[in-house]
Enzyme design. Structure first.
Site, PDB file in Angstrom:
ATOM      1  N   GLU A 377       0.837  -1.193   0.000  1.00 11.78           N
ATOM      2  CA  GLU A 377       0.000   0.000   0.000  1.00 11.78           C
ATOM      3  C   GLU A 377       0.876   1.248   0.000  1.00 11.78           C
ATOM      4  O   GLU A 377       1.751   1.396   0.856  1.00 11.78           O
ATOM      5  CB  GLU A 377      -0.900   0.053   1.239  1.00 11.78           C
ATOM      6  CG  GLU A 377      -2.051  -0.925   1.235  1.00 11.78           C
ATOM      7  CD  GLU A 377      -2.984  -0.716   2.425  1.00 11.78           C
ATOM      8  OE1 GLU A 377      -4.074  -1.308   2.403  1.00 11.78           O
ATOM      9  OE2 GLU A 377      -2.637   0.030   3.366  1.00 11.78           O
ATOM     10  N   CYS A 378       0.643   2.134  -0.942  1.00 11.72           N
ATOM     11  CA  CYS A 378       1.255   3.465  -0.996  1.00 11.72           C
ATOM     12  C   CYS A 378       2.788   3.369  -0.941  1.00 11.72           C
ATOM     13  O   CYS A 378       3.422   3.160  -1.962  1.00 11.72           O
ATOM     14  CB  CYS A 378       0.695   4.345   0.113  1.00 11.72           C
ATOM     15  SG  CYS A 378       0.948   6.117  -0.182  1.00 11.72           S
ATOM     16  N   ALA A 379       3.396   3.522   0.220  1.00 12.99           N
ATOM     17  CA  ALA A 379       4.847   3.405   0.314  1.00 12.99           C
ATOM     18  C   ALA A 379       5.326   2.057  -0.203  1.00 12.99           C
ATOM     19  O   ALA A 379       6.367   1.951  -0.860  1.00 12.99           O
ATOM     20  CB  ALA A 379       5.299   3.604   1.759  1.00 12.99           C
TER      21      ALA A 379
END
Length: 491
Positions: A377-379
């Site tokens: 997720e994201c990072a």
């Protein structure tokens, strides 16, 4: 004296707007009450990952989020009760202004809604630095706007002098809301910020300890702690049982939505049938398939600090042995890793260090190439890209990532476009985006999600990899954890 989670004393720390001093007051109050020997349950309204780190430091307990958008209003009370088990009192820090919530959704995801769901009194933190008598009109407005929200007291922040305090107290006598604390205008506590808010505790542990101690001293000196505890004891009893990861896993999943196709508008998630209520767990413990533990590695350390506590609890309940590793320091994945979870954080800040750990990058790439489940997720999405700001990353995805001046922020309604290790195509989830980066291309041949607004497909599903910008809360869809662990067993 320990109380049941449904009746634990509790209060919500809110404010008219962001920047009024909620975090200072809430964190300082948590630490001050803990110093008095109370077991304090820390909570944060909304999706924010950073404030709960400071709450955890203040209380010695896991900071937990209460988000009625990501998880739905029905789960706010049970998740609160889960976190408050074994505690004497709970302090809930609000988000933004008291009545601010999800855009265009009325009170949904607001501090006011969460206070009502918790039957909790609200302490309003007011920045009094540029006003005197007008404070009474402001407090009166907030106290009368929604009769179901009970403003139990006010804490005045940034008060300049004894005379200023006298004027404020005199004005507030007519508002009928007691003053429970006065914090003087002092040099700001050392809580440095950057492009996405406060610097997380994990990146500044020693100085964060000092900052929390300073907040505690400020609140203990300026607030009536006995009155605040008495106010917390006036909270109503909650109905329903505390959330439990094992029980959540045996609930029946709702039927999927139609699968969106790239280029077409995603179906309206609001048309989805209502989720069935959780069933009682089977007698004799979990099925045999859940008793054999599989090792799931979860990225941690300073670069990957964003994770909801319930994710690891659900993975464990589904049969995983959760092992945290630090991509900045560890050159190998934990031995026997069968699945990998890389959540949010700040890889853009640590791009050079992450890139220099070539041995670990190669292990992550090999694990993904083998078809093992990988959830990012994201990072985590940035870490799996070919490069980040020109520095080599894991190369799992044929995409590049870079920093951007533009802030992407907001809640998202999403539908799974492709079958993946997390969800069957058509599964509805709600998520949250919060980043200043761009991934090019934004989606793969098999996208992860179809997003309702702004309408688009995004993310990547390749082999056992599910990578996306969306932060999701698995308590809203426990089957995500069960499906992931099952794939770890069979991959």
């Amino acid at each position: 004296m320990l109380t049941s989670p449904s009746s634990v004393p509790r209060l919500v720390v809110a404010a008219p707007s962001s920047g009024s001093g909620k975090t200072t007051v809430a964190t300082g109050l948590m630490a001050a009450l803990t110093a008095r020997g109370l077991a304090v349950s820390p909570h944060k309204v909304g999706p924010d990952y950073i404030d709960p780190g400071y709450h955890s430091l203040a209380t010695g307990r896991t900071g937990r989020n209460l988000d009625s958008y990501l998880c739905g209003p029905d789960l706010v009370g049970p998740l609160f009760a889960h976190g408050a088990r074994g505690c004497d009192i709970a302090v809930v820090e609000g988000v933004m202004g008291l009545f601010d919530g999800a855009a265009g959704e009325g009170e949904l995801a607001s501090t006011a809604q969460v206070a009502k769901l918790l039957r909790a009194p609200v302490v309003l933190v007011v920045d009094a630095s540029s006003q005197s008598r007008s404070v009474a009109a402001l407090v009166h407005g907030f106290a009368s706007w929604d009769p179901e929200v009970r403003i139990g007291g006010v804490i005045l922040n940034k008060v300049a002098s004894d005379r200023h305090e006298e004027l404020l107290r005199e004005a507030l006598e007519s508002a009928g809301v007691p003053v429970l604390g006065v914090l003087r205008r002092v040099a700001q506590v050392d809580t440095p910020s950057r492009h996405l808010g406060l610097v997380p505790v994990a990146e500044r542990r020693a100085s964060a300890v000092d900052a929390v101690a300073a907040m505690a001293e400020q609140v203990a000196r300026g607030c009536d702690l006995e009155a605040l505890v008495a106010l917390a004891r006036s909270a109503g009893v909650l109905s329903g049982a505390a959330w439990d990861a094992a029980e959540a896993l045996v609930s029946s999943p709702p039927p999927p939505l139609p699968v969106p196709t790239p280029g077409a508008a995603p179906p309206d998630p609001r048309s989805r049938p209502e989720r069935p209520r959780p069933q009682s767990p089977p007698e004799g413990g979990p099925p045999d398939g859940l008793k054999r533990k599989v090792r799931v590695a979860v990225a941690g350390g300073a670069a990957f600090t964003f994770s909801y506590a319930e994710h690891a609890e659900l993975l464990s309940a589904a049969g995983a042995e959760v092992v945290v590793f630090d991509p900045l320091r560890d050159e190998r994945l934990p031995e026997g890793t069968r699945g990998l979870v890389v959540g949010g954080g700040f890889p853009e800040v640590y791009a050079a260090e992450l890139s220099s750990n070539e041995a670990l990058r190669k292990e992550v790439s090999a694990l993904a190439e083998s078809g093992a489940p990988v959830a990012a997720e994201c990072a985590g999405l940035l870490y799996l890209c070919r490069e980040l700001d020109g520095r080599p990353m894991c190369g799992v995805l044929d995409a590049t990532a870079r920093m951007s001046e533009r802030l992407t922020l907001g809640y998202r309604d999403a539908v799974a476009v492709s079958d993946s290790v997390l969800a069957a195509a058509g599964t509805r989830m709600r998520g949250h985006e919060f980043h200043r980066t761009v991934v090019e291309p934004g989606s793969g041949a098999a996208p992860a999600w179809g997003v309702l607004a702004p309408r688009r497909v995004e993310g990547f599903v390749e082999r056992g990899v599910h990578a996306s910008y969306l932060h999701t809360h698995w308590a809203s869809e426990p089957g995500v954890a069960r499906r992931f662990v099952e794939r770890c067993r069979t991959s």
